[in-house]
Design an enzyme around this catalytic site. Structure first.
Site, short mmCIF file in Angstrom:
data_model
loop_
_atom_site.label_atom_id
_atom_site.label_comp_id
_atom_site.label_asym_id
_atom_site.label_seq_id
_atom_site.Cartn_x
_atom_site.Cartn_y
_atom_site.Cartn_z
N GLN A 75 0.80 -1.22 0.00
CA GLN A 75 0.00 0.00 0.00
C GLN A 75 0.84 1.28 0.00
O GLN A 75 0.35 2.33 -0.41
CB GLN A 75 -0.96 -0.02 1.20
N ASN B 104 -2.49 -11.07 8.05
CA ASN B 104 -3.39 -9.94 8.30
C ASN B 104 -4.80 -10.28 7.83
O ASN B 104 -5.00 -10.60 6.66
CB ASN B 104 -2.89 -8.70 7.56
N GLU B 105 -5.73 -10.21 8.71
CA GLU B 105 -7.17 -10.29 8.42
C GLU B 105 -7.56 -11.44 7.49
O GLU B 105 -8.02 -11.22 6.36
CB GLU B 105 -7.65 -8.97 7.82
N HIS C 224 0.71 -9.37 4.40
CA HIS C 224 -0.44 -8.47 4.39
C HIS C 224 -1.06 -8.48 2.99
O HIS C 224 -0.83 -7.59 2.17
CB HIS C 224 0.00 -7.06 4.79
C1 BGC Z 1 -6.48 -3.65 6.02
C2 BGC Z 1 -5.80 -2.48 5.36
C3 BGC Z 1 -6.83 -1.56 4.74
C4 BGC Z 1 -7.72 -1.03 5.85
C5 BGC Z 1 -8.78 -0.04 5.41
C6 BGC Z 1 -7.76 -3.29 6.73
O1 BGC Z 1 -8.75 -4.19 6.33
O2 BGC Z 1 -5.60 -4.36 6.82
O3 BGC Z 1 -4.90 -2.99 4.42
O4 BGC Z 1 -6.25 -0.53 4.03
O5 BGC Z 1 -8.38 -2.10 6.45
O6 BGC Z 1 -9.70 -0.62 4.56
#
Ligand code: BGC
Length: 414
Positions: free
Chosen positions: A20, A155-156, A111
């Site tokens: 990002q 991540n997520e 990520h």
């Molecule tokens: C993510 C980021 C994303 C942010 C805002 C999260 O889900 O880890 O990569 O930019 O939210 O949407």
């Protein structure tokens, strides 16, 4: 306890993610998708790869004492099983820059973006994905573990799998039948999801398989990391959508089911394989609620208070928690300061209730590439002019700085 009931050693900072902000990453699945016109191009992003010293100076000047960033898998392992030492040296330099500024580093090993060789050979649809992922994680920690103790593997997971294998908005663009209709009913006025995604019934099975595989990948990575660095503090980062409800028992039942589906089931799959939990909070859904909320630039309801419930949800796992992301897309910087204040209020309440909350990293330090939304959404404490790459600190960043200086303490009424 210090002023405001935050522990003395509470960590305050901001977060970023490699794809990002860094720029110049061409051999990953997102860059390939951009070449195919399926997502916006990322190009040089914020050129953070070359400007990390300047950006970390800004973080330091804003009073931060920790920082979360991620390692780009495609840089470290550009070919299957071949690791690039120069890129390791780059991330070591980032870690040294953090240490020199007394910013405690938090490394996210993966990520969202995948090296092209891995994505093109099936990515997490590959049966051996957990082993491949664990090998990559072990390599990273083996090379940088002397400079960092806080690692998150993934991540997520839920966001990753939902967007890639259910909604079809992210690589590999797999979509469930009828998901567009469902999306439009839930969010009237919005367009259908990515029309170029491939819609198949099989994607439901793939979604379930990949979700479990990602959890297994975390577990394998946890074991591999602990083997080489037993003192590392390892955990997943989970996105908590807070599902809650009015008093109606049926609505409460829906909320309960959805929290299991979105958050608790993954935590069950990785039980025993985490030392800490990273919690990201952005979105809530209240069943039976007809209130009208202000909206962020993402179109999400402004409800920072939902972090309170999200923390309660994660506190049940009885591990230290970091709020590894929470923030708001707000190009005009209209609501960011009050949003942060409300988040901090929730954190304070949780700590008072005995939750072992250890830090907060605002998303994000810089404006950045917001995935399928491209560069249109601005989450940064720092505005980035994508033409000149000039950085301008937003007023709300100074409000956050004051909060940090008081260690979360309440502002006197002026
Ligand atoms: C993510 C980021 C994303 C942010 C805002 C999260 O889900 O880890 O990569 O930019 O939210 O949407």
């Amino acid at each position: 306890m210090a002023a405001g009931n935050f522990p003395e050693r509470f960590l305050w900072g901001a977060a970023t993610a490699s794809y990002q902000v860094e720029g110049g990453i061409e051999d990953c699945d997102w860059a390939e998708a951009a070449r195919q016109g399926r997502v916006p191009p990322c190009g040089n992003a914020c050129d953070h790869y070359h400007r990390f010293e300047e950006d970390l100076d800004i973080a330091k000047s804003l009073g931060h004492n920790c920082h979360r960033f991620s390692i780009e898998w495609a840089r470290i392992e550009p070919e299957e099983g071949k690791f690039d030492e120069r890129e390791i040296a780059h991330y070591r330099a980032v870690l040294q820059a953090l240490r020199a500024r007394k910013l405690e580093p938090f490394v996210t090993i993966w990520h969202f973006t995948l090296p092209l060789w891995f994505a093109q050979s099936g990515g997490f649809e590959r049966k051996d994905a957990p082993e491949i992922f664990a090998r990559y994680c072990a390599h990273v920690v083996g090379k940088i573990g002397d400079l960092c103790t806080h690692f998150s593997t993934i991540n997520e997971p839920m966001v990753y799998v939902s967007n890639g294998w259910r909604r079809g908005t992210w690589p590999p663009f797999r979509k469930w039948p009828f998901i567009d209709a469902f999306h439009i009913v839930r969010t009237p006025g919005e367009n259908a999801l990515n029309p170029r995604a491939v819609t198949q019934w099989k994607n439901i099975i793939r979604y379930i398989t990949v979700f479990h595989r990602v959890a297994r990948a975390h577990n394998a990575a946890y074991d591999a990391i602990k083997k080489i660095q037993p003192n590392a503090e390892v955990g997943p980062v989970v996105n908590v959508i807070l599902f809650h409800a009015d008093r109606n028992p049926l609505n409460r039942f829906f909320a309960w089911v959805m929290n299991i589906h979105w958050t608790r089931y993954f935590m069950f799959l990785v039980r025993g394989k985490y030392d800490v939990v990273g919690l990201n909070y952005y979105v809530h859904h209240k069943f039976g609620d007809t209130s009208v909320y202000d909206k962020t630039d993402m179109g999400w309801e402004v409800y920072p208070e939902g972090l309170c419930g999200a923390l309660t949800l994660i506190a049940r796992y009885k591990k230290p928690i970091y709020v590894s992301e929470a923030g708001v897309a707000d190009a005009q910087d209209r609501i960011r300061a009050s949003y942060i204040r409300s988040l901090v209020r929730c954190m304070r309440l949780s700590i008072e209730e005995g939750v072992d909350l250890r830090g907060y990293m605002y998303w994000s330090l810089l404006d950045n590439y917001e995935w399928a939304e491209g560069f249109t959404k601005r989450f940064g404490l720092v505005d980035v002019d994508y033409k000149t790459l000039a950085r301008t600190i937003r007023p709300s960043a100074y409000v956050y700085k004051e909060i940090i200086e008081r260690n979360g303490g309440v502002h006197p009424v002026r």
